[in-house]
Structures are given as structure tokens and as C-alpha cells.
Design an enzyme around this catalytic site. Structure first.
Site, PDB file in Angstrom:
ATOM      1  CG  ASP A   1      -0.954   0.341 -10.706  1.00 35.10           C
ATOM      2  OD1 ASP A   1      -0.463   1.182 -10.436  1.00 35.10           O
ATOM      3  OD2 ASP A   1      -2.059  -0.496 -10.739  1.00 35.10           O
TER       4      ASP A   1
ATOM      5  CG  ASP B   1      -3.367  -3.459  -0.808  1.00 35.11           C
ATOM      6  OD1 ASP B   1      -3.876  -2.341  -0.652  1.00 35.11           O
ATOM      7  OD2 ASP B   1      -2.185  -4.076  -1.064  1.00 35.11           O
TER       8      ASP B   1
END
Length: 242
Positions: A8, A129
Site C-alpha cells: 500500500d 470493500d
């Protein structure tokens, strides 16, 4: 089944968030390229990148470091975070990414997903998500007002073959993958699903592997491999059935 180490990226650094909260960030490395090389050296066959700045901005923001990672490794790399136009998709695929992940666009612009699947076929993945089963968008800051399984079915109808399903309430927590919800989404949508959010143990990988017939094809490993709670090499062996 395979393991995808997650990288990330925020501000050019390799970070992890707690439950997707941008104010609860841990920097694990100032050098994402070296981190990518480390995971490849431990046997990773695929890398999962997230442009966190891009997720908030709605357009890719860390292209330089992303390109450096792609050039530095000899395995396929996927990227998600703020990808919301055909032009952006083309740019990312042109720098060598194997596939791109559409997240918020799946909620706000399903026609874009359909067009992207027509143009780029299985190089398009949708990231779903969810918090308590409800999809979250805009870097997980906003509710998409749709149930994860409902969206997965819509995406399958649009031509999507692979979905990454993340339980945000577990992401970055080491509380364990939501195996039940992931398997249900895979089975009911008819798509291949990569599990994400909270992976913490080898036993979870064994449990996920039992649902390969339901459509679970992989799992993303983040905080667990960065903290050493999970040995990536061992995880890969179990996932691949060695």
C-alpha cells in the site's frame, strides 16, 4: 490458491492502515521497490499494489514508484486506487501492470466497468470493500449504499471475472479473514474471488483453501507478513498445496 503480498503506497512510502483509517497509518518502509523485491525473493508469484493517495484523489498519484516496482520484479503486478477512467486504465496497463482494480467505479459508474471489461477482458478486476456487508467507496470514507453480494452479481453480469473482497472492519487488524462472507460472495456471484482483510494465520489459509470449489482463488497478505505474524514462504506452500 495463491498468496498476494500487499504493498500500500502513500506519499511514496509503503504503509498499512488500521481498518482503512487514514489517520491510523503505520509506515513499514520508505522504499516500496525494495519491499516488492523482498516478497518476490520469498516466493511470491503475484503482487497487489494499492495507491492510497489515488483512492482519495480519484486518480492515480504514485505512478513513478508503481512503474519502478513493475520494472524491478519479474512477476505480475495488479493495482487499485482511484482508477476511474478508460484513459487511466490504459496508462496503467501501458506501464506494465498485469491488471487493474476498479473499486468506487463499480458503484458509481457500472458502464465504465462494462466498457473496461469489453476492452481489456480479464485484465480488469473489481474490488468490493465492505463494512458489515455494505460496500464502502472513496477510499472507504463513504457508503456505497449497496450490499456486497448484490454488487458482485451486477459486476459478474457486466463481464467481471475476478473480484477482490475486503472486509474493512478486519483490514489491518490481524483479526482473521471473514471466510464465511468471502465464500458466500464467491458462490453466489459465480466469480473468482480473492480474499482480503485481516489475514493472521496459516490456519485461515487452510480454511480458505477448503472453499476453492466455491471460487476462492487467492488471499491478500498485508500486515501479517510485515509484522512477522505470518511466514510468507509457509503461507505460499499451504496455498499452493505443497
Amino acid at each position: 490458491m495463491f498468496i498476494l503480498p500487499a504493498i500500500d503506497i502513500r506519499g511514496g512510502k509503503c504503509v498499512r492502515l488500521f481498518k482503512g483509517n487514514f489517520s491510523k497509518e503505520t509506515v513499514f518502509s520508505d522504499h516500496p521497490v525494495e519491499m516488492a523485491k523482498k516478497w518476490v525473493g520469498m516466493g511470491a508469484g503475484y503482487l497487489h499494489l494499492v495507491d492510497l493517495d489515488g483512492a482519495l484523489a480519484g486518480t492515480s498519484k504514485n505512478l513513478q514508484v508503481i512503474k519502478q516496482i513493475v520494472d524491478a520484479v519479474d512477476i505480475p503486478v495488479e493495482l487499485g486506487g482511484g482508477i476511474r477512467t478508460i484513459k487511466n486504465i490504459e496508462t496503467l496497463l501501458d506501464i506494465g501492470l498485469d491488471r487493474v482494480i476498479l473499486g468506487s467505479a463499480a458503484v458509481h459508474d457500472p458502464k465504465l466497468v462494462e466498457e473496461a471489461c469489453r476492452l481489456f477482458e480479464d485484465r480488469i478486476v473489481v474490488g468490493i470493500d465492505a463494512k458489515d456487508g455494505i460496500v464502502a467507496v472513496e477510499g472507504w470514507e463513504v457508503s456505497g449504499n449497496v450490499h456486497a453480494e448484490e454488487l458482485a452479481k451486477k459486476m459478474a453480469s457486466a463481464g467481471v471475472k475476478k473480484i477482490i473482497y475486503t472486509d474493512i472492519s478486519r483490514d489491518g487488524t490481524l483479526l482473521g479473514i471473514n471466510v464465511k462472507a468471502t465464500a458466500s460472495l464467491a458462490k453466489n456471484s459465480g466469480t473468482q474471488v480473492i480474499a482480503s482483510g485481516g489475514l493472521s494465520s496459516l490456519d485461515e489459509i487452510r480454511e480458505l483453501k477448503q472453499h476453492e470449489d466455491d471460487g476462492i482463488i487467492g488471499v491478500i497478505a498485508g500486515k501479517a507478513i510485515y509484522t512477522g505474524a505470518l511466514d510468507l514462504g509457509e503461507a505460499i506452500k499451504i496455498a499452493e498445496g505443497e
